[in-house]
Design an enzyme around this catalytic site. Structure first.
Site, PDB file in Angstrom:
ATOM      1  N   HIS A 239      93.514  14.893  39.755  1.00  0.00           N
ATOM      2  CA  HIS A 239      94.725  14.081  39.860  1.00  0.00           C
ATOM      3  C   HIS A 239      94.618  12.838  38.975  1.00  0.00           C
ATOM      4  O   HIS A 239      93.551  12.488  38.464  1.00  0.00           O
ATOM      5  CB  HIS A 239      94.978  13.671  41.315  1.00  0.00           C
ATOM      6  CG  HIS A 239      93.911  12.787  41.901  1.00  0.00           C
ATOM      7  ND1 HIS A 239      93.818  11.438  41.664  1.00  0.00           N
ATOM      8  CD2 HIS A 239      92.871  13.089  42.739  1.00  0.00           C
ATOM      9  CE1 HIS A 239      92.789  10.925  42.317  1.00  0.00           C
ATOM     10  NE2 HIS A 239      92.191  11.910  42.979  1.00  0.00           N
ATOM     11  N   CYS A 254      86.851  13.203  43.847  1.00  0.00           N
ATOM     12  CA  CYS A 254      87.882  13.909  43.086  1.00  0.00           C
ATOM     13  C   CYS A 254      87.575  13.881  41.585  1.00  0.00           C
ATOM     14  O   CYS A 254      86.682  13.170  41.133  1.00  0.00           O
ATOM     15  CB  CYS A 254      89.251  13.276  43.341  1.00  0.00           C
ATOM     16  SG  CYS A 254      89.911  13.613  44.982  1.00  0.00           S
TER      17      CYS A 254
END
Length: 332
Positions: A239, A254
């Site tokens: 992301h 992440c």
């Protein structure tokens, strides 16, 4: 990180529930091109016919090495599981695995597989995240086109992003993420805190934890505006996240990208896209524009025939052996 709620599969009642084996599910996904493979047979050294799978398009040698590391018969094979997720998304079904990967699927998904005629509308894609050599990068491969995108990326601090391959199971253009970020602390800091506490000083309570061979203190975060999110492993996602620079571990687990790169990746991939996180490039590295990926794909069909082995034949019996022939000889 905020774990997205898993959708609940609808229940379809039936007196005689359908049960698909992993092999049957895999073949349906291949037939409908969600899994871009071609079933292939070859003749073994002892005359036995063996079965394997070939890709429908030329793939990087890094992907060949990855595919060879997992058996296609494994019901948890991430490439096969990713094909199932894409099938479920295309047919507006819950994105869920079965009780054992592609086995033990909910009845409504098994029925959809048995009656499906819609082939995969999207090109097959694969994400490779490399940690070394620095800078950390994300690479995007598309079947039939080769490497189509590359960008700097950030993985997790203190090995919070493990190596492995997982398919994308949830996506969102805009979401919130909450969780705890590990802040490393030194042994000296912990000893000083414990000594002051033992001496009776009024100190704010601090909790230290052991995390991936490091002592850490957790800091809570609540980020309400995370964009272009692709979840692939237990809340870990590819992301956008605003940073002053990219290319080294900074996240809580992440894979973070600059905004323009995250928007582009989100538009190019889909549900089920396998995400491989690797310490370094797997196998031989074929960069964008590599001549290897431009070479034609060579899939030869297997043609078999029986030939007499004169040395082993007699007047009473003829010894025949199964041999592979060329396509031209097979049609003579």
């Amino acid at each position: 990180m905020l774990l997205p709620a898993s959708p609940t599969a609808a229940v379809v009642s039936s007196a005689s529930p359908t049960v698909l084996s992993a092999k049957e599910t895999r073949h349906i996904l291949i037939h409908l091109h969600y899994l871009p493979l071609v079933p292939e047979k070859y003749l073994g050294t002892h005359g036995h016919i063996h079965k394997t799978y070939l890709w429908r398009f030329k793939i990087p040698r890094a992907l060949q090495a990855l595919a060879a590391s997992d058996s296609w018969q494994d019901p948890w094979n991430p490439l096969v599981l990713g094909a199932l997720y894409q099938f479920e998304a295309v047919h507006n079904l819950p994105i869920v695995p079965g009780g054992m990967g592609i086995r033990g699927l909910p009845l409504n998904i098994e029925k959809a597989l048995l009656h499906a005629k819609k082939t995969d509308p999207d090109p097959w894609t694969w994400i490779l995240v490399t940690k070394f050599p620095r800078p950390e990068e994300i690479h995007l491969f598309m079947g039939g086109r080769g490497w189509i995108f590359q960008s700097k990326a950030n993985t997790g601090v203190m090995h919070a992003t493990p190596d492995g391959t997982w398919p994308v199971y949830a996506r969102d253009t805009h979401t919130a993420m909450v969780g705890r970020f590990p802040i490393p602390v030194s042994h000296a800091q912990i000893r000083l805190y414990e000594a002051a506490k033992s001496a009776g000083y009024a100190l704010q309570s601090v909790h230290y934890s052991h995390y991936h061979h490091h002592w850490v203190q957790y800091q809570h975060y609540d980020d309400p505006d995370i964009r272009w999110v692709n979840y692939f492993d237990r809340g870990r996602a590819v992301h956008f996240y605003p940073r002053t620079n990219y290319g080294f571990p900074q996240s809580a687990g992440c894979v973070e990208l600059p905004e323009s790169a995250a928007r582009k990746v989100y538009g190019l991939i889909h549900y089920g896209t396998p995400v491989t996180v690797s310490h370094a490039a797997i196998g031989s590295w074929d960069p964008p524009g590599s001549q290897y990926l431009k070479e034609p794909l060579n899939i030869k069909p297997l043609h078999l025939a029986y030939r007499e082995i004169a040395a082993k034949s007699t007047a009473r019996s003829v010894h025949l052996q199964l041999v592979e022939t060329s396509a031209s000889n097979a049609h003579q």
